[in-house]
Enzyme design. Sequence first.
Site, PDB file in Angstrom:
ATOM      1  N   ASN A   9       0.956  -1.235  -0.087  1.00 37.26           N
ATOM      2  CA  ASN A   9      -0.145  -0.021   0.293  1.00 37.26           C
ATOM      3  C   ASN A   9       0.937   1.187   0.254  1.00 37.26           C
ATOM      4  OD1 ASN A   9      -1.389   2.296   0.692  1.00 37.26           O
ATOM      5  ND2 ASN A   9      -2.290   1.562   2.374  1.00 37.26           N
ATOM      6  N   LYS A  11       0.289   4.237  -0.094  1.00 39.78           N
ATOM      7  CA  LYS A  11      -0.843   5.583   0.435  1.00 39.78           C
ATOM      8  C   LYS A  11      -0.464   6.891  -0.407  1.00 39.78           C
ATOM      9  CE  LYS A  11       0.462   3.656   4.817  1.00 39.78           C
ATOM     10  NZ  LYS A  11       0.101   3.673   6.347  1.00 39.78           N
ATOM     11  N   HIS A  95      -9.550   0.803   4.903  1.00 44.48           N
ATOM     12  CA  HIS A  95      -8.444   0.730   5.270  1.00 44.48           C
ATOM     13  C   HIS A  95      -8.287   2.142   6.539  1.00 44.48           C
ATOM     14  CE1 HIS A  95      -3.761   2.830   6.061  1.00 44.48           C
ATOM     15  NE2 HIS A  95      -4.003   1.406   5.501  1.00 44.48           N
ATOM     16  N   GLU A  97      -6.603   5.224   7.680  1.00 47.05           N
ATOM     17  CA  GLU A  97      -6.339   6.017   7.480  1.00 47.05           C
ATOM     18  C   GLU A  97      -8.228   6.510   6.688  1.00 47.05           C
ATOM     19  OE1 GLU A  97      -3.138   5.721   5.384  1.00 47.05           O
ATOM     20  OE2 GLU A  97      -1.888   5.127   7.018  1.00 47.05           O
ATOM     21  N   GLU A 167      -5.638  -5.061  10.195  1.00 47.36           N
ATOM     22  CA  GLU A 167      -4.461  -3.380  10.903  1.00 47.36           C
ATOM     23  C   GLU A 167      -5.211  -2.985  11.704  1.00 47.36           C
ATOM     24  OE1 GLU A 167      -2.906  -2.711   7.009  1.00 47.36           O
ATOM     25  OE2 GLU A 167      -4.268  -1.714   7.003  1.00 47.36           O
ATOM     26  N   GLY A 173       2.219   2.247  10.616  1.00 50.67           N
ATOM     27  CA  GLY A 173       2.997   3.487  10.392  1.00 50.67           C
ATOM     28  C   GLY A 173       3.519   3.962  11.717  1.00 50.67           C
ATOM     29  N   SER A 213       3.003  -1.729  10.531  1.00 48.69           N
ATOM     30  CA  SER A 213       4.713  -2.161  10.843  1.00 48.69           C
ATOM     31  C   SER A 213       5.322  -3.084  10.263  1.00 48.69           C
ATOM     32  CB  SER A 213       5.431  -1.391  12.276  1.00 48.69           C
ATOM     33  OG  SER A 213       4.401   0.203  12.454  1.00 48.69           O
TER      34      SER A 213
HETATM   35  C1  PEP Z   1      -0.612   0.148   5.615  1.00 46.00           C
HETATM   36  O1  PEP Z   1      -0.797   1.232   5.228  1.00 46.00           O
HETATM   37  O2  PEP Z   1      -1.796  -0.086   5.493  1.00 46.00           O
HETATM   38  C2  PEP Z   1       0.120  -0.164   6.605  1.00 46.00           C
HETATM   39  C3  PEP Z   1       0.449  -1.423   7.253  1.00 46.00           C
HETATM   40  O3  PEP Z   1       1.384   1.114   6.884  1.00 46.00           O
HETATM   41  P1  PEP Z   1       2.453   0.186   7.395  1.00 46.00           P
HETATM   42  O4  PEP Z   1       3.721  -0.919   6.703  1.00 46.00           O
HETATM   43  O5  PEP Z   1       3.729   1.953   6.856  1.00 46.00           O
HETATM   44  O6  PEP Z   1       2.460   0.467   8.887  1.00 46.00           O
END
Ligand code: PEP
Length: 249
Positions: A9, A11, A95, A97, A167, A173, A213
Amino acid sequence: MRKKLIAANWKMYKTPEQAAAFFRDFLPMVSDHTRDEIVVCPPYIDLQIAIEAARGSNVMIGAQNVHWEKEGAFTGEISVTMLGALGVTHVIIGHSERRQYFNETDDTVNRKLEIALENHLTPIVCVGEVLEEREAGLTEDVLRRQCMRAFNGISARKAAKLTVAYEPVWAIGTGKTATPEMAADAHSVIRHEAGKVFGDQFAENLRILYGGSVKPEICTALLCEEEIDGALVGGASLDPVSFTKIVKY
Ligand code: PEP
């Protein structure tokens, strides 16, 4: 045996030129990789160049969002028809976000899931608790509610391509990762909910990815866990070498 899916992803990162450079480096490094499925979800503006770059390769291209209507007066939105016409095969839905900053709700997730499935896209539906919910012992309740509402009114036959990503919002992040045991527990809750709605056989075959992460240094322990059917990777997917290390965990 569920084949694992490793999804990137991106973003709101990378111009079309930067996306093309990524694929130039990334594709040769994973061209022999058949053990897992690989999907890259760039921003809309990069989709065309990503699809052209990945054509004929073992890498599929997904979008990060989609609207719940096929067309209409929805300024700034993108439809399933548009994604399909480009050759997009996957789409991330719900997601955190989008839930946090763009008013995505369990109801819009449900509507987006329905139209994605109707249009033969593989949806990656994101669910997960925020830190306060985990600390209050509400993780299971949150996952149950998010799954139940997302899956509402959808038949097992229609849902065949459904993929879920667990998630935990506190891990996205932040550099904090759920332990493989924490992820496995959450995945069991999601699988149980899917079983109640779609049946046990469906739930057994459902792929549940972990996201939050995921980095090359810690991905092996997570991805070797039987309950974890792949990863949704944000930050560490922007660099072709780092994402390759995760793909080849
Ligand atoms: C994500 O955007 O779905 C995500 C898990 O980001 P990150 O790996 O940066 O935590």
